[in-house]
Design a protein around this motif. Structure first.
Motif, short mmCIF file in Angstrom:
data_model
loop_
_atom_site.label_atom_id
_atom_site.label_comp_id
_atom_site.label_asym_id
_atom_site.label_seq_id
_atom_site.Cartn_x
_atom_site.Cartn_y
_atom_site.Cartn_z
N CYS A 18 0.79 -1.07 -0.05
CA CYS A 18 0.12 -0.16 0.08
C CYS A 18 0.84 1.29 -0.22
CB CYS A 18 -0.79 0.01 1.21
SG CYS A 18 -1.94 1.40 1.38
N LYS A 21 0.66 3.58 3.13
CA LYS A 21 1.30 2.93 4.18
C LYS A 21 2.59 3.12 3.98
CE LYS A 21 1.63 -1.42 6.63
NZ LYS A 21 0.69 -2.58 7.36
N GLU A 147 -6.86 4.05 -0.18
CA GLU A 147 -7.80 3.32 -1.17
C GLU A 147 -8.23 2.05 -0.04
OE1 GLU A 147 -6.54 3.06 -5.00
OE2 GLU A 147 -6.37 5.11 -4.94
N LYS A 149 -8.91 -1.59 0.85
CA LYS A 149 -8.54 -2.74 0.41
C LYS A 149 -8.83 -4.00 1.00
CE LYS A 149 -4.13 -0.71 -0.12
NZ LYS A 149 -4.60 0.57 -0.15
N CYS A 152 -7.33 -3.89 4.58
CA CYS A 152 -7.13 -2.59 5.38
C CYS A 152 -7.73 -2.72 7.05
CB CYS A 152 -7.90 -1.63 4.79
SG CYS A 152 -7.43 -0.55 3.31
N CYS A 155 -5.08 -3.81 8.95
CA CYS A 155 -3.95 -2.79 9.19
C CYS A 155 -3.72 -1.76 10.28
CB CYS A 155 -3.92 -1.93 7.72
SG CYS A 155 -2.45 -0.60 7.64
N TYR A 157 -2.76 1.01 10.44
CA TYR A 157 -3.37 2.56 10.03
C TYR A 157 -4.92 2.37 9.86
CZ TYR A 157 1.54 3.70 9.43
OH TYR A 157 2.93 3.86 9.45
N CYS A 161 -6.70 5.97 8.70
CA CYS A 161 -6.90 6.07 7.30
C CYS A 161 -8.54 6.41 6.88
CB CYS A 161 -6.41 4.76 6.22
SG CYS A 161 -4.97 4.78 5.86
#
Ligand code: SF4
Lengths: 164, 321
Positions: A18, A21, A147, A149, A152, A155, A157, A161
């Motif tokens: 990503c 990231k 974006e 995914k 995500c 993740c 973050y 995000c």
């Protein structure tokens, strides 16, 4: 030296995972659970200069560093092959990095669940150098917009995000 | 999960191996280090240097209040999350007038909309609060924006006496608080400020660079900015509950030289309810997962960082439920 290898190796990995990231990590916007750099440095130190073989985490991947005669083998064990490309290039980067110091090494990524082993060899340097250039371009620009995914949600973050 | 610890009685914090102990006349109580998120010292607390360096290493903030419940200062450990990129952009948004005005207005807009929401939910007419928004959008200076926030807050406070069934509010009085409700507002706002500061600590934001408040106002003025948005939800609604459900009553206060103040028992009830509120969760509309009110403050920090990075314009948190 090892910190640099760690940081850039992780960047190479994130480049394929990503771009957001990659950018955030590179600007030191890490989420707390990911800031374990120092501990890692000393672990790696032992790996390369000590005699023992041990499990080491380098950023998002977990590797074994084995010394076979005068050759080093980097072995990575993965639970899943979902981001295989990212793992492949990260190991390739380590090989490239070591080669810069005149250290001969080869890599192996194994996916026990799939009974799959991927050999990684540094055949020509252009491939990884191109990735490093792309990374530099991304970092020179503004933060890539997140974006959504499939991974995500897992993740670190995710909240960052997508909290609006 | 790490928790906030509120230490109300007088005593001492010390370290033995991997545990922090709190000791007072009643004995010695262990607090495992990995359960501590932040400490609120409300009594007179002494801390051994071993304990403080251990807490620092673990990234635990300690917020100190004097015996009147007024905020005194924080032990803000050396930061582990530092990003030069964030700090530079934070400063850029302070130094460039238009950028600073945008954020100052956003904080006040959030504050006004949340006050209106809380008033409305309590059955009050919110038009006089909402109507301050137009002049906010037209404002050309920080002083003007501050003035509008004060106007909106006065309109909002005027409704308190009809919302509160037991105690009287009358008008805002700070140092000293002239009645029970004012004492609770001051205390609650101090606790909230500390909670915001704890969240800021866990991000790359520099707490000294602020937009609505002047950076010289307090050492951590960004916490003042962000606290404005959350006061109605976290402090004011808490007070309505405590008063209208008669959880806190007249005998939870003492009359001191410094006006009317919560006594130890009152503080105990207040911080318990305050922490329950921080831990209360709500389904987040964008994340589609439950987040606590405290976490909402952290998300506000993340939104600011994204604003600085230019990916998403900052929109203040407004109660959506
Ligand atoms: S949450 Fe998704 S978009 Fe954000 S950094 Fe992680 S993978 Fe990238």
């Amino acid at each position: 030296m090892l910190d640099e290898m760690y940081v850039r190796g992780t960047q190479v990995n994130y480049y394929f995972v990503c771009k957001t990231k990659l950018w955030l990590f590179s600007k030191n916007v890490s989420m707390e659970q990911e800031s374990d750099l120092v501990k890692l440095g000393s672990l790696l130190q032992r790996q390369f200069f000590g005699r023992e073989e041990k499990d080491v985490s380098i950023g998002p991947i977990s590797i074994d560093v084995l010394r076979r005669g005068d050759e080093i083998e980097i072995v990575e064990v993965k639970k899943s092959d979902s981001i295989e490309k990212a793992d492949y290039y990260q190991v390739l980067y380590y090989l490239y990095y070591l080669s810069k110091f005149g250290i001969k090494a080869k890599g192996r990524i194994s996916y026990p669940k799939k009974k799959k082993v991927v050999e990684v060899r540094l055949e020509e340097e252009g491939e990884i150098e191109e990735v490093l250039e792309r990374i530099a371009e991304i970092l020179a620009g503004e933060m890539p917009k997140p974006e959504y995914k499939s991974y995500c949600r897992k993740c670190a973050y995710f909240e960052f995000c997508f909290c609006g | 999960m790490r928790k906030n610890y509120y230490i109300i009685s007088d005593g001492k914090l010390m370290r033995d191996e991997n545990t922090i102990y709190f000791e007072n006349e009643e004995g010695k109580k262990p607090i495992p280090i990995n359960t501590i998120y932040a400490i609120y010292a409300l009594g007179s607390l002494s801390i051994t240097s071993k304990a403080i360096s251990y807490l620092a290493k673990e990234g635990v903030c300690i917020h100190f209040f004097n015996r009147y419940g007024f905020y005194e200062g924080s032990f803000y450990p050396r930061e582990s999350l530092i990003s030069g990129e964030v700090v530079l952009r934070q400063a850029e948004h302070h130094l460039e007038k238009e950028k600073r005005l945008y954020l100052a207005k956003a904080f006040v807009e959030g504050s006004i909309l949340n006050m209106a929401k809380v008033a409305k939910k309590s059955g009050e007419d919110d038009t006089d609060i909402i109507s301050t928004l137009q002049s906010l959008y037209d404002a050309k200076s920080i002083a003007e924006i501050m003035g509008i926030e004060a106007t909106a807050r006065n309109a909002y406070y005027e409704k308190f006496d009809s919302i509160l069934k037991e105690l009287k509010f009358e008008k805002r009085s700070r140092q000293p608080p002239e009645n029970e409700v004012n004492a609770m507002i001051s205390f609650g706002n101090s606790l909230l400020y500390s909670a915001v500061l704890s969240e800021l600590y866990h991000t790359q934001l520099n707490p000294a660079i602020s937009y609505l408040h002047e950076p010289s106002e307090r050492r951590f003025s960004l916490a003042l900015d962000l606290a404005e948005i959350f006061k109605p939800l976290i402090v004011d609604r808490l007070i309505f509950n405590l008063v209208n459900n008669r959880i806190i009553q007249k005998d939870d206060f003492d009359r001191e030289m410094n006006g009317i103040l919560l006594n130890e028992n009152g503080k105990r009830k207040f911080v318990k309810a305050f922490n329950e509120r921080l831990e209360k969760t709500i389904k987040h509309k964008d994340l589609n997962r439950n987040v606590s009110y405290q976490r909402l403050i952290r998300l506000e920090c993340y939104k600011l960082i994204k604003h600085f990075f230019g990916v998403e314009k900052y929109k203040p948190f407004v109660i959506w439920w």
